[in-house]
Design a protein around this motif. Structure first.
Motif, PDB file in Angstrom:
ATOM      1  N   LEU A  11       6.449  14.313   4.279  1.00 45.95           N
ATOM      2  CA  LEU A  11       5.682  14.475   3.046  1.00 45.95           C
ATOM      3  C   LEU A  11       4.200  14.573   3.351  1.00 45.95           C
ATOM      4  O   LEU A  11       3.362  14.232   2.519  1.00 45.95           O
ATOM      5  CB  LEU A  11       5.939  13.283   2.110  1.00 45.95           C
ATOM      6  CG  LEU A  11       7.409  12.987   1.785  1.00 45.95           C
ATOM      7  CD1 LEU A  11       7.528  11.680   1.024  1.00 45.95           C
ATOM      8  CD2 LEU A  11       8.023  14.109   0.976  1.00 45.95           C
ATOM      9  N   SER A  12       3.868  15.047   4.525  1.00 48.86           N
ATOM     10  CA  SER A  12       2.476  15.100   4.964  1.00 48.86           C
ATOM     11  C   SER A  12       1.643  16.044   4.109  1.00 48.86           C
ATOM     12  O   SER A  12       2.089  17.138   3.738  1.00 48.86           O
ATOM     13  CB  SER A  12       2.413  15.558   6.421  1.00 48.86           C
ATOM     14  OG  SER A  12       1.086  15.809   6.811  1.00 48.86           O
ATOM     15  N   THR A  13       0.407  15.614   3.803  1.00 45.58           N
ATOM     16  CA  THR A  13      -0.506  16.469   3.056  1.00 45.58           C
ATOM     17  C   THR A  13      -1.186  17.487   3.970  1.00 45.58           C
ATOM     18  O   THR A  13      -1.739  18.468   3.489  1.00 45.58           O
ATOM     19  CB  THR A  13      -1.609  15.635   2.400  1.00 45.58           C
ATOM     20  OG1 THR A  13      -2.427  15.044   3.424  1.00 45.58           O
ATOM     21  CG2 THR A  13      -1.035  14.548   1.530  1.00 45.58           C
ATOM     22  N   GLU A  14      -1.188  17.202   5.269  1.00 45.91           N
ATOM     23  CA  GLU A  14      -1.905  18.023   6.242  1.00 45.91           C
ATOM     24  C   GLU A  14      -3.367  18.157   5.846  1.00 45.91           C
ATOM     25  O   GLU A  14      -3.984  19.213   5.998  1.00 45.91           O
ATOM     26  CB  GLU A  14      -1.234  19.394   6.385  1.00 45.91           C
ATOM     27  CG  GLU A  14       0.210  19.294   6.878  1.00 45.91           C
ATOM     28  CD  GLU A  14       0.915  20.630   6.948  1.00 45.91           C
ATOM     29  OE1 GLU A  14       0.275  21.645   6.644  1.00 45.91           O
ATOM     30  OE2 GLU A  14       2.107  20.647   7.304  1.00 45.91           O
ATOM     31  N   ALA A  15      -3.914  17.060   5.322  1.00 46.41           N
ATOM     32  CA  ALA A  15      -5.316  17.021   4.914  1.00 46.41           C
ATOM     33  C   ALA A  15      -5.974  15.820   5.581  1.00 46.41           C
ATOM     34  O   ALA A  15      -5.311  14.974   6.185  1.00 46.41           O
ATOM     35  CB  ALA A  15      -5.434  16.922   3.400  1.00 46.41           C
ATOM     36  N   ALA A  16      -7.299  15.743   5.447  1.00 47.14           N
ATOM     37  CA  ALA A  16      -8.042  14.659   6.092  1.00 47.14           C
ATOM     38  C   ALA A  16      -8.762  13.790   5.060  1.00 47.14           C
ATOM     39  O   ALA A  16      -9.803  13.218   5.341  1.00 47.14           O
ATOM     40  CB  ALA A  16      -9.047  15.246   7.075  1.00 47.14           C
ATOM     41  N   THR A  17      -8.181  13.674   3.872  1.00 46.28           N
ATOM     42  CA  THR A  17      -8.816  12.910   2.805  1.00 46.28           C
ATOM     43  C   THR A  17      -8.522  11.423   2.946  1.00 46.28           C
ATOM     44  O   THR A  17      -7.621  11.011   3.679  1.00 46.28           O
ATOM     45  CB  THR A  17      -8.313  13.389   1.437  1.00 46.28           C
ATOM     46  OG1 THR A  17      -6.894  13.211   1.378  1.00 46.28           O
ATOM     47  CG2 THR A  17      -8.639  14.843   1.223  1.00 46.28           C
ATOM     48  N   GLU A  18      -9.271  10.624   2.199  1.00 41.24           N
ATOM     49  CA  GLU A  18      -9.114   9.165   2.251  1.00 41.24           C
ATOM     50  C   GLU A  18      -7.699   8.723   1.884  1.00 41.24           C
ATOM     51  O   GLU A  18      -7.153   7.784   2.462  1.00 41.24           O
ATOM     52  CB  GLU A  18     -10.114   8.511   1.288  1.00 41.24           C
ATOM     53  CG  GLU A  18      -9.986   6.994   1.198  1.00 41.24           C
ATOM     54  CD  GLU A  18     -10.845   6.397   0.096  1.00 41.24           C
ATOM     55  OE1 GLU A  18     -10.724   5.183  -0.151  1.00 41.24           O
ATOM     56  OE2 GLU A  18     -11.624   7.146  -0.527  1.00 41.24           O
ATOM     57  N   LEU A  19      -7.085   9.421   0.937  1.00 46.96           N
ATOM     58  CA  LEU A  19      -5.770   9.028   0.433  1.00 46.96           C
ATOM     59  C   LEU A  19      -4.639   9.864   1.019  1.00 46.96           C
ATOM     60  O   LEU A  19      -3.502   9.762   0.571  1.00 46.96           O
ATOM     61  CB  LEU A  19      -5.744   9.153  -1.095  1.00 46.96           C
ATOM     62  CG  LEU A  19      -6.741   8.283  -1.860  1.00 46.96           C
ATOM     63  CD1 LEU A  19      -6.700   8.614  -3.340  1.00 46.96           C
ATOM     64  CD2 LEU A  19      -6.442   6.806  -1.641  1.00 46.96           C
ATOM     65  N   ALA A  20      -4.943  10.673   2.022  1.00 46.66           N
ATOM     66  CA  ALA A  20      -3.954  11.620   2.545  1.00 46.66           C
ATOM     67  C   ALA A  20      -2.676  10.934   3.012  1.00 46.66           C
ATOM     68  O   ALA A  20      -1.577  11.449   2.811  1.00 46.66           O
ATOM     69  CB  ALA A  20      -4.554  12.437   3.678  1.00 46.66           C
ATOM     70  N   ASP A  21      -2.810   9.777   3.650  1.00 45.94           N
ATOM     71  CA  ASP A  21      -1.644   9.097   4.214  1.00 45.94           C
ATOM     72  C   ASP A  21      -1.116   7.973   3.331  1.00 45.94           C
ATOM     73  O   ASP A  21      -0.199   7.256   3.729  1.00 45.94           O
ATOM     74  CB  ASP A  21      -1.984   8.535   5.597  1.00 45.94           C
ATOM     75  CG  ASP A  21      -2.346   9.629   6.595  1.00 45.94           C
ATOM     76  OD1 ASP A  21      -1.739  10.718   6.507  1.00 45.94           O
ATOM     77  OD2 ASP A  21      -3.230   9.396   7.435  1.00 45.94           O
ATOM     78  N   ASP A  22      -1.694   7.813   2.141  1.00 48.03           N
ATOM     79  CA  ASP A  22      -1.310   6.707   1.269  1.00 48.03           C
ATOM     80  C   ASP A  22      -0.125   7.110   0.390  1.00 48.03           C
ATOM     81  O   ASP A  22      -0.246   7.944  -0.505  1.00 48.03           O
ATOM     82  CB  ASP A  22      -2.497   6.293   0.386  1.00 48.03           C
ATOM     83  CG  ASP A  22      -2.243   4.982  -0.355  1.00 48.03           C
ATOM     84  OD1 ASP A  22      -1.072   4.550  -0.416  1.00 48.03           O
ATOM     85  OD2 ASP A  22      -3.208   4.395  -0.862  1.00 48.03           O
ATOM     86  N   LEU A  23       1.027   6.527   0.671  1.00 49.01           N
ATOM     87  CA  LEU A  23       2.214   6.716  -0.156  1.00 49.01           C
ATOM     88  C   LEU A  23       2.674   5.381  -0.746  1.00 49.01           C
ATOM     89  O   LEU A  23       3.834   5.218  -1.104  1.00 49.01           O
ATOM     90  CB  LEU A  23       3.340   7.341   0.671  1.00 49.01           C
ATOM     91  CG  LEU A  23       3.252   8.847   0.909  1.00 49.01           C
ATOM     92  CD1 LEU A  23       4.276   9.281   1.951  1.00 49.01           C
ATOM     93  CD2 LEU A  23       3.452   9.608  -0.377  1.00 49.01           C
ATOM     94  N   SER A  24       1.761   4.443  -0.830  1.00 50.16           N
ATOM     95  CA  SER A  24       2.105   3.105  -1.291  1.00 50.16           C
ATOM     96  C   SER A  24       2.579   3.113  -2.736  1.00 50.16           C
ATOM     97  O   SER A  24       2.193   3.966  -3.542  1.00 50.16           O
ATOM     98  CB  SER A  24       0.900   2.177  -1.169  1.00 50.16           C
ATOM     99  OG  SER A  24      -0.133   2.577  -2.060  1.00 50.16           O
ATOM    100  N   PHE A  25       3.426   2.127  -3.060  1.00 48.62           N
ATOM    101  CA  PHE A  25       3.874   1.982  -4.438  1.00 48.62           C
ATOM    102  C   PHE A  25       2.681   1.729  -5.354  1.00 48.62           C
ATOM    103  O   PHE A  25       2.668   2.168  -6.496  1.00 48.62           O
ATOM    104  CB  PHE A  25       4.870   0.823  -4.548  1.00 48.62           C
ATOM    105  CG  PHE A  25       6.286   1.205  -4.206  1.00 48.62           C
ATOM    106  CD1 PHE A  25       6.555   2.317  -3.440  1.00 48.62           C
ATOM    107  CD2 PHE A  25       7.346   0.438  -4.658  1.00 48.62           C
ATOM    108  CE1 PHE A  25       7.869   2.672  -3.125  1.00 48.62           C
ATOM    109  CE2 PHE A  25       8.658   0.785  -4.362  1.00 48.62           C
ATOM    110  CZ  PHE A  25       8.921   1.902  -3.587  1.00 48.62           C
TER     111      PHE A  25
END
Length: 296
Positions: free
Chosen positions: A94-108
């Motif tokens: 589910l990678s965004t392939e972006a470099a934003t602050e929230l790019a890797d955040d998949l938290s509930f």
């Protein structure tokens, strides 16, 4: 549900992770996200004179998600108990392939904050702040003016910052807190368990009417602690219980098996050095992709 297996010589393969990532963040459901991407693939296959495949596909996925969110609102009104996102175990897909602050955040925590936004706010915020899509393109995707899209994203950004907890503890601290929580629950040590929780901690349990779960959020360290100690004492009697660590939405969580069958996933959010929120998903419809799950 559409098949999630990509076709051979998949023409949208270069964009599939990004599209799945967008759809999951919009809908909070991996299975629905796969259906949306499959529908987008079919429309792409029938389209002609597509100048930018990625822009075309992102636009289609966004619009399909907006349509689904309209029906989801009605479904939530009759959903039994708290609604939680469908847990995911392979965040790389589910990678965004972006470099934003929230790019890797998949938290509930983030997904629940997004769920409180309007569909248009959610789309504008995700596309711009997470996927780095220019507002000029977002305006076309959601059929709003560029200034309106900026306003939507600004309102959404403010709401997310207000509702999202402080950045999570370092991975090892997160894991240690989770381990301490599980040990305290298993031993019935109410005092120790309460001490691990923020004073205003909340527990959300999602059974979806399919499995027994608390019908309302549980608020406060004392009530949350008593709830989990009580559930462990009653639910474990006469059963073979196995708890295994697992990466859930990008953070260490736990899978609890009863008599060899997956019963629920458990995730936590950290605020400072204590547990701020606990998420327990029992709805079997949301556990189909979990290790050890049984098809329903």
């Amino acid at each position: 549900m559409s098949s999630s297996r990509p076709p051979e010589n998949d023409p949208i393969a270069p964009y599939r992770r990004r599209l799945l990532g967008l759809a999951y963040r919009m809908l909070g459901s991996r299975s629905d996200a796969e259906d949306v991407v499959q529908d987008a693939y079919l429309r792409f296959a029938d389209a002609t004179d597509v100048r930018s495949p990625e822009a075309f596909l992102v636009t289609i996925v966004t619009r399909l998600c907006l349509d689904r969110l309209k029906s989801a609102k009605a479904q939530r009104e009759i959903y039994v108990g708290p609604w939680l996102p469908e847990p995911v175990f392979d965040t790389g897909a589910l990678s965004t392939e972006a470099a934003t602050e929230l790019a890797d955040d998949l938290s509930f925590a983030l997904l629940l904050a997004l769920d409180r936004l309007s569909p248009q706010e959610r789309a504008a915020f995700l596309l711009h702040d997470v996927f780095e899509v220019p507002f000029s393109e977002i305006a076309t995707m959601i059929d709003r003016s560029e200034p309106a899209c900026r306003q939507l994203a600004t309102r959404a950004r403010r709401a997310v910052r207000n509702e999202r907890p402080l950045p999570a503890a370092a991975p090892d601290g997160h894991e240690l807190l989770l381990k301490a929580f599980l040990e305290a629950v298993a031993s019935g040590d109410l005092s120790r368990l309460t001490g691990l929780l923020c004073e205003d901690a909340v527990a959300l349990t999602d059974g979806g009417g399919r499995k027994t779960a608390a019908l309302n959020p549980i608020h406060g360290a004392d009530k949350v602690a008593r709830f989990f100690v009580s559930v462990a004492a009653k639910g474990g009697a006469g059963h073979d219980i196995r708890i295994e660590p697992a990466m859930i939405n990008g953070s260490v969580g736990a899978l609890l098996y009863l008599d060899g069958e997956l019963d629920h996933t458990l995730s936590i959010d950290i605020d400072g050095e204590k547990i701020a929120a606990i998420y327990l998903v029992r709805n079997p419809d949301k556990l189909r992709d979990a290790p050890g799950s049984v098809p329903h």
